[in-house]
Motif scaffolding. Structure first.
Motif, PDB file in Angstrom:
ATOM      1  N   GLU A  55     -28.691   5.942 -27.239  1.00  0.00           N
ATOM      2  CA  GLU A  55     -29.902   6.665 -27.403  1.00  0.00           C
ATOM      3  C   GLU A  55     -30.038   7.237 -28.727  1.00  0.00           C
ATOM      4  O   GLU A  55     -31.266   7.067 -29.263  1.00  0.00           O
ATOM      5  N   HIS A  56     -29.064   7.545 -29.500  1.00  0.00           N
ATOM      6  CA  HIS A  56     -29.144   7.706 -31.081  1.00  0.00           C
ATOM      7  C   HIS A  56     -29.489   6.476 -31.920  1.00  0.00           C
ATOM      8  O   HIS A  56     -30.713   6.703 -32.629  1.00  0.00           O
ATOM      9  N   ASP A  57     -28.866   5.509 -31.410  1.00  0.00           N
ATOM     10  CA  ASP A  57     -29.342   4.338 -32.126  1.00  0.00           C
ATOM     11  C   ASP A  57     -31.062   3.892 -31.890  1.00  0.00           C
ATOM     12  O   ASP A  57     -31.861   3.639 -32.719  1.00  0.00           O
ATOM     13  N   GLN A  58     -31.239   4.137 -30.589  1.00  0.00           N
ATOM     14  CA  GLN A  58     -32.846   3.926 -30.287  1.00  0.00           C
ATOM     15  C   GLN A  58     -33.634   4.973 -31.171  1.00  0.00           C
ATOM     16  O   GLN A  58     -34.746   4.310 -31.345  1.00  0.00           O
ATOM     17  N   ASN A  59     -33.412   6.075 -31.395  1.00  0.00           N
ATOM     18  CA  ASN A  59     -34.040   7.004 -31.921  1.00  0.00           C
ATOM     19  C   ASN A  59     -34.236   6.510 -33.407  1.00  0.00           C
ATOM     20  O   ASN A  59     -35.258   6.785 -33.987  1.00  0.00           O
ATOM     21  N   ILE A  60     -33.076   6.026 -34.101  1.00  0.00           N
ATOM     22  CA  ILE A  60     -33.074   5.818 -35.325  1.00  0.00           C
ATOM     23  C   ILE A  60     -34.056   4.462 -35.546  1.00  0.00           C
ATOM     24  O   ILE A  60     -34.824   4.504 -36.379  1.00  0.00           O
ATOM     25  N   LEU A  61     -33.909   3.450 -34.804  1.00  0.00           N
ATOM     26  CA  LEU A  61     -34.971   2.614 -34.991  1.00  0.00           C
ATOM     27  C   LEU A  61     -36.438   2.913 -34.497  1.00  0.00           C
ATOM     28  O   LEU A  61     -37.172   2.258 -35.426  1.00  0.00           O
ATOM     29  N   ARG A  62     -36.545   3.727 -33.840  1.00  0.00           N
ATOM     30  CA  ARG A  62     -37.810   3.877 -33.459  1.00  0.00           C
ATOM     31  C   ARG A  62     -38.371   4.729 -34.813  1.00  0.00           C
ATOM     32  O   ARG A  62     -39.611   4.563 -35.098  1.00  0.00           O
ATOM     33  N   TYR A  63     -37.793   5.678 -35.214  1.00  0.00           N
ATOM     34  CA  TYR A  63     -38.204   6.319 -36.540  1.00  0.00           C
ATOM     35  C   TYR A  63     -38.376   5.163 -37.500  1.00  0.00           C
ATOM     36  O   TYR A  63     -39.341   5.314 -38.289  1.00  0.00           O
ATOM     37  N   ILE A  64     -37.537   4.325 -37.952  1.00  0.00           N
ATOM     38  CA  ILE A  64     -37.683   3.246 -38.846  1.00  0.00           C
ATOM     39  C   ILE A  64     -38.974   2.466 -38.721  1.00  0.00           C
ATOM     40  O   ILE A  64     -39.794   2.299 -39.533  1.00  0.00           O
ATOM     41  N   HIS A  65     -39.329   2.064 -37.437  1.00  0.00           N
ATOM     42  CA  HIS A  65     -40.534   1.396 -37.301  1.00  0.00           C
ATOM     43  C   HIS A  65     -41.760   2.175 -36.869  1.00  0.00           C
ATOM     44  O   HIS A  65     -42.846   1.593 -37.546  1.00  0.00           O
ATOM     45  N   SER A  66     -41.697   3.281 -36.646  1.00  0.00           N
ATOM     46  CA  SER A  66     -42.936   3.924 -36.255  1.00  0.00           C
ATOM     47  C   SER A  66     -43.015   5.254 -37.012  1.00  0.00           C
ATOM     48  O   SER A  66     -44.039   6.025 -37.173  1.00  0.00           O
ATOM     49  N   GLY A  67     -41.903   5.902 -37.679  1.00  0.00           N
ATOM     50  CA  GLY A  67     -41.922   7.107 -38.347  1.00  0.00           C
ATOM     51  C   GLY A  67     -42.008   8.220 -37.502  1.00  0.00           C
ATOM     52  O   GLY A  67     -42.047   9.466 -37.846  1.00  0.00           O
ATOM     53  N   THR A  68     -41.811   7.981 -36.138  1.00  0.00           N
ATOM     54  CA  THR A  68     -41.634   9.401 -35.323  1.00  0.00           C
ATOM     55  C   THR A  68     -40.389   9.336 -34.550  1.00  0.00           C
ATOM     56  O   THR A  68     -39.920   8.194 -34.176  1.00  0.00           O
ATOM     57  N   SER A  69     -39.910  10.370 -34.524  1.00  0.00           N
ATOM     58  CA  SER A  69     -38.615  10.612 -33.473  1.00  0.00           C
ATOM     59  C   SER A  69     -38.229  11.770 -32.907  1.00  0.00           C
ATOM     60  O   SER A  69     -38.798  12.789 -33.619  1.00  0.00           O
ATOM     61  N   LYS A  70     -37.682  12.015 -31.717  1.00  0.00           N
ATOM     62  CA  LYS A  70     -37.291  13.170 -31.309  1.00  0.00           C
ATOM     63  C   LYS A  70     -35.982  13.858 -32.092  1.00  0.00           C
ATOM     64  O   LYS A  70     -35.939  15.087 -31.760  1.00  0.00           O
ATOM     65  N   LEU A  71     -35.289  13.135 -32.905  1.00  0.00           N
ATOM     66  CA  LEU A  71     -34.083  13.565 -33.295  1.00  0.00           C
ATOM     67  C   LEU A  71     -34.311  13.891 -35.007  1.00  0.00           C
ATOM     68  O   LEU A  71     -33.654  14.747 -35.309  1.00  0.00           O
ATOM     69  N   ILE A  72     -35.051  13.106 -35.780  1.00  0.00           N
ATOM     70  CA  ILE A  72     -35.064  13.330 -36.969  1.00  0.00           C
ATOM     71  C   ILE A  72     -35.714  14.764 -37.595  1.00  0.00           C
ATOM     72  O   ILE A  72     -36.727  15.035 -37.003  1.00  0.00           O
ATOM     73  N   ASP A  73     -34.972  15.421 -38.507  1.00  0.00           N
ATOM     74  CA  ASP A  73     -35.328  16.831 -38.987  1.00  0.00           C
ATOM     75  C   ASP A  73     -35.638  17.860 -37.780  1.00  0.00           C
ATOM     76  O   ASP A  73     -36.369  18.784 -38.031  1.00  0.00           O
TER      77      ASP A  73
END
Length: 199
Positions: free
Chosen positions: A1-19
């Motif tokens: 789940e954590h890795d998917q959040n990071i990948l999503r953030y790298i590709h789309s700039g949005t994440s439920k986890l970052i900041d």
């Protein structure tokens, strides 16, 4: 789940986890589960993405919060009236047991307490010490303790229904008054008998 959040953030700039700070469940080396708080931030240096995660064990904080919740229930579960009245006489809080008292005062939470109660609140705040007084509300009698809290400018009021005690006291007073009346009558009769005997 954590890795998917990071990948999503790298590709789309949005994440439920970052900041964002989130609460999760962690697992210690010995297998014990514990509550933790996590916050992941993103830093880009020399065309390289770095993610910094800060994790904090919040087990003690959770225990303290639970204790606060339990203590907060105490006034509501108390079978005797508990109120909080501001220095301006406004009722700030009441528990379920205090509702008949407020009905008798013809007020509600955020309403104005009766003038004599407001005066006692002000007296307790001025004295900086608890004041106990008895009051009647409809057919009930209460002994009330007004405990001031200077820093908040309000008084905590704890009531105790003393209706049965007051009724017993009133009955006892009636019996004593009747006894005094009987003693007076008997004394008067004895004086008359004494006078007759002298004659």
């Amino acid at each position: 789940e954590h890795d998917q959040n990071i990948l999503r953030y790298i590709h789309s700039g949005t994440s439920k986890l970052i900041d964002k700070t989130r609460e999760l469940t962690g697992r210690r080396k010995d297998g014990e589960l514990f509550p933790l708080e996590i916050c992941v931030t993103h830093v880009n240096t020399n065309e390289r993405d770095i993610f910094i995660g800060a994790l904090r064990d919040i087990g003690e904080r959770k225990k303290a919060e639970e204790r606060i919740r339990e203590l907060a229930k105490f006034p509501e579960e108390n079978p005797t009236p508990v109120l909080r009245v501001g220095s301006d006489g406004v009722v700030i809080y009441d528990n379920r047991a205090a509702e008949p008292l407020l009905r008798g005062w013809d007020t509600t939470v955020e309403g104005q307490a009766p003038a004599d109660i407001v005066q006692t609140v002000r007296d307790a705040l001025a004295a900086g010490a608890p004041i106990e007084r008895e009051t009647r509300c409809l057919d009930q009698f209460y002994s009330m303790v007004f405990s001031p809290t200077h820093e908040s400018h309000y008084v905590n009021v704890r009531g105790r229904d003393i209706t049965d005690r007051k009724r017993v006291e009133e009955e006892l007073k009636e019996h004593l008054d009747r006894l005094e009346e009987l003693v007076s009558e008997r004394t008067a009769a004895l004086v008359m008998e004494h006078n007759d005997a002298l004659v």
